[in-house]
Design an enzyme around this catalytic site. Structure first.
Site, PDB file in Angstrom:
ATOM      1  N   ASN A 264       0.830  -1.217   0.000  1.00 29.52           N
ATOM      2  CA  ASN A 264       0.000   0.000   0.000  1.00 29.52           C
ATOM      3  C   ASN A 264       0.859   1.261   0.000  1.00 29.52           C
ATOM      4  O   ASN A 264       0.601   2.198  -0.760  1.00 29.52           O
ATOM      5  CB  ASN A 264      -0.883   0.029   1.254  1.00 29.52           C
ATOM      6  CG  ASN A 264      -2.162  -0.784   1.084  1.00 29.52           C
ATOM      7  OD1 ASN A 264      -2.669  -0.932  -0.015  1.00 29.52           O
ATOM      8  ND2 ASN A 264      -2.667  -1.316   2.182  1.00 29.52           N
TER       9      ASN A 264
ATOM     10  N   HIS B 172      -3.003   2.510  -2.357  1.00 31.97           N
ATOM     11  CA  HIS B 172      -4.084   1.687  -1.835  1.00 31.97           C
ATOM     12  C   HIS B 172      -4.828   0.932  -2.945  1.00 31.97           C
ATOM     13  O   HIS B 172      -5.238  -0.226  -2.777  1.00 31.97           O
ATOM     14  CB  HIS B 172      -5.054   2.598  -1.061  1.00 31.97           C
ATOM     15  CG  HIS B 172      -5.873   1.881  -0.061  1.00 31.97           C
ATOM     16  ND1 HIS B 172      -7.115   1.380  -0.346  1.00 31.97           N
ATOM     17  CD2 HIS B 172      -5.623   1.536   1.231  1.00 31.97           C
ATOM     18  CE1 HIS B 172      -7.594   0.776   0.719  1.00 31.97           C
ATOM     19  NE2 HIS B 172      -6.712   0.867   1.698  1.00 31.97           N
TER      20      HIS B 172
ATOM     21  N   GLU C 226      -5.952  -8.202   4.794  1.00 32.75           N
ATOM     22  CA  GLU C 226      -5.158  -8.983   3.829  1.00 32.75           C
ATOM     23  C   GLU C 226      -5.098 -10.447   4.252  1.00 32.75           C
ATOM     24  O   GLU C 226      -4.199 -11.172   3.913  1.00 32.75           O
ATOM     25  CB  GLU C 226      -3.775  -8.350   3.654  1.00 32.75           C
ATOM     26  CG  GLU C 226      -2.733  -8.646   4.707  1.00 32.75           C
ATOM     27  CD  GLU C 226      -2.984  -8.031   6.092  1.00 32.75           C
ATOM     28  OE1 GLU C 226      -4.118  -7.643   6.394  1.00 32.75           O
ATOM     29  OE2 GLU C 226      -2.035  -8.008   6.876  1.00 32.75           O
TER      30      GLU C 226
ATOM     31  N   ASP D 174      -5.521  -2.968  -3.363  1.00 29.15           N
ATOM     32  CA  ASP D 174      -6.822  -3.598  -3.667  1.00 29.15           C
ATOM     33  C   ASP D 174      -6.696  -4.587  -4.832  1.00 29.15           C
ATOM     34  O   ASP D 174      -7.277  -5.679  -4.809  1.00 29.15           O
ATOM     35  CB  ASP D 174      -7.856  -2.523  -4.047  1.00 29.15           C
ATOM     36  CG  ASP D 174      -8.409  -1.810  -2.817  1.00 29.15           C
ATOM     37  OD1 ASP D 174      -8.025  -2.192  -1.690  1.00 29.15           O
ATOM     38  OD2 ASP D 174      -9.229  -0.891  -2.987  1.00 29.15           O
TER      39      ASP D 174
HETATM   40  N1  LIG Z   1      -5.453  -1.831  -0.184  1.00 27.59           N
HETATM   41  C1  LIG Z   1      -6.021  -2.361   0.880  1.00 27.59           C
HETATM   42  N2  LIG Z   1      -5.308  -2.489   2.018  1.00 27.59           N
HETATM   43  C2  LIG Z   1      -5.883  -3.047   3.084  1.00 27.59           C
HETATM   44  C3  LIG Z   1      -7.208  -3.512   3.054  1.00 27.59           C
HETATM   45  N3  LIG Z   1      -7.506  -4.032   4.264  1.00 27.59           N
HETATM   46  C4  LIG Z   1      -6.398  -3.891   5.032  1.00 27.59           C
HETATM   47  N4  LIG Z   1      -5.406  -3.301   4.328  1.00 27.59           N
HETATM   48  C5  LIG Z   1      -4.049  -2.935   4.765  1.00 27.59           C
HETATM   49  O1  LIG Z   1      -3.286  -4.086   5.026  1.00 27.59           O
HETATM   50  C6  LIG Z   1      -2.161  -3.686   5.817  1.00 27.59           C
HETATM   51  C7  LIG Z   1      -1.861  -4.743   6.813  1.00 27.59           C
HETATM   52  O2  LIG Z   1      -0.691  -4.387   7.447  1.00 27.59           O
HETATM   53  P1  LIG Z   1      -0.069  -5.163   8.662  1.00 27.59           P
HETATM   54  O3  LIG Z   1      -1.162  -5.722   9.534  1.00 27.59           O
HETATM   55  O4  LIG Z   1       0.940  -4.298   9.292  1.00 27.59           O
HETATM   56  O5  LIG Z   1       0.598  -6.435   8.050  1.00 27.59           O
HETATM   57  P2  LIG Z   1       1.706  -6.592   6.928  1.00 27.59           P
HETATM   58  O6  LIG Z   1       2.271  -5.309   6.466  1.00 27.59           O
HETATM   59  O7  LIG Z   1       1.104  -7.473   5.845  1.00 27.59           O
HETATM   60  O8  LIG Z   1       2.814  -7.393   7.677  1.00 27.59           O
HETATM   61  P3  LIG Z   1       2.843  -8.942   8.004  1.00 27.59           P
HETATM   62  O9  LIG Z   1       1.434  -9.460   8.029  1.00 27.59           O
HETATM   63  O10 LIG Z   1       3.479  -9.009   9.361  1.00 27.59           O
HETATM   64  O11 LIG Z   1       3.659  -9.598   6.964  1.00 27.59           O
HETATM   65  C8  LIG Z   1      -2.527  -2.342   6.434  1.00 27.59           C
HETATM   66  O12 LIG Z   1      -1.758  -1.332   5.835  1.00 27.59           O
HETATM   67  C9  LIG Z   1      -3.995  -2.145   6.056  1.00 27.59           C
HETATM   68  O13 LIG Z   1      -4.326  -0.800   5.832  1.00 27.59           O
HETATM   69  C10 LIG Z   1      -7.960  -3.354   1.838  1.00 27.59           C
HETATM   70  O14 LIG Z   1      -9.130  -3.715   1.713  1.00 27.59           O
HETATM   71  N5  LIG Z   1      -7.312  -2.772   0.790  1.00 27.59           N
END
Ligand SMILES: Nc1nc2c(ncn2[C@@H]2O[C@H](COP(=O)(O)OP(=O)(O)OP(=O)(O)O)[C@@H](O)[C@H]2O)c(=O)[nH]1
Length: 294
Positions: free
Chosen positions: A178, A183, A213, A187
């Protein structure tokens, strides 16, 4: 006994139109008791089959067919396209071994008029349910649908003593996707992940988006070993996939946790073990599959 005969005699002398009228009133009442499409068709077929000796009825709506039959071989048929206030409500065909006369078709059309509103309501209700059970971004099942499905699968496992497993997966460093690509690109990666999951799964598997995610798959009739093979296949596919958005290629991997159903497990036991394995996969370097055997 005598009384019963008198009543039967009286009702058999009742004009057919009056009887049909009474039948329709009772049919309307019965049809109003349900919003379930299959149940409505069942009620309707049962009444129509009794009244007109119909042998079989087929209902088609948006590519889905339901057939109800008392005799499979009947060959005479009548077909109706159902429509209410401009909305298509599918197609209904009735079959009988003897030809249906004009009066009988008239009766049937009268019964159809009792079906049409409950049918429209059931179709709307089903559409609303489908919508509530889907993740709007990826189009696959959401957590609410997964909860219901897992409950049903646990009941089946209990009855048939078959294995069942769950895979939980979480995209690695997704925040960075992201932050680096935007963003919308994030998606796009989520949507492409759902597509890959559907490609790797069998028809009987149940892929879903847990939220953010994080995704999962319920695998009926699959033990921990089988589930970890599928998880590994999915891991490789995600790792090698060229996730793309607006001309950019986005490298992405995922971590996986697998658990298999054990007797006495609740939904949350099964999911917690998969989640624990996923957490360990993250802690031990990501882009890997771990199993929690409990
Ligand atoms: N684009 C998008 N991003 C999302 C959505 N739902 C959640 N996210 C993002 O997913 C990210 C999850 O980040 P973290 O929980 O820190 O996990 P990570 O960066 O994948 O790190 P690890 O899981 O530890 O590998 C966050 O930045 C959320 O904003 C969505 O529907 N769309």
């Amino acid at each position: 006994m005598v009384e019963k005969n008198i009543i039967t005699l009286a009702s058999s002398r009742e004009p057919r139109s009056l009887k049909l009228d009474r039948l329709n009133q009772s049919l309307i009442r019965k049809l109003q008791t349900s919003l379930d499409l299959a149940e409505l068709l069942d009620i309707f077929f049962s009444e129509a089959a009794d009244w007109l000796s119909i042998d079989r009825m087929k209902y088609s709506y948006q590519g889905r067919n339901t057939t109800l039959a008392r005799n499979e071989k009947a060959r005479h048929s009548a077909n109706y396209g159902l429509k209410l206030e401009g909305q298509q409500l599918g197609e209904l065909t009735i079959f009988r071994s003897s030809k249906l006369g004009a009066d009988e078709l008239n009766d049937f059309e009268c019964m159809l008029s009792a079906l049409i509103y409950p049918l429209r309501n059931a179709i709307r209700y089903q559409a609303a349910l489908d919508l509530a059970m889907r993740d709007p971004l990826t189009g696959i099942a959401n957590k609410m649908a997964m909860d219901g499905q897992l409950q049903r699968e646990i009941a089946l496992v209990f009855r048939h003593a078959e294995p069942m497993s769950v895979i939980m997966l979480d995209l690695d460093f997704f925040k960075m996707v992201n932050d680096t690509y935007g963003h919308m690109a994030g998606d796009a990666v989520l949507m492409q992940t759902a597509t890959i999951m559907q490609e790797v799964c069998r028809e009987s598997d149940f892929p879903f988006r847990f939220g953010g995610e994080e995704f999962g798959i319920i695998l009926p009739k699959t033990d921990a070993e089988g589930a970890s093979i599928i998880a590994e296949r999915l891991r490789l596919k995600i790792e090698s996939h060229r996730f793309s958005f607006n001309g950019a290629t986005i490298p992405c991997t995922a971590s996986f946790g697998v658990s298999a159903y054990k007797p006495e497990d609740t939904r949350s036991d099964l999911l917690s073990r998969a989640d624990r394995a996923l957490y360990k996969a993250k802690q031990s370097g990501r882009n890997k599959v771990l199993i929690d055997l409990g």
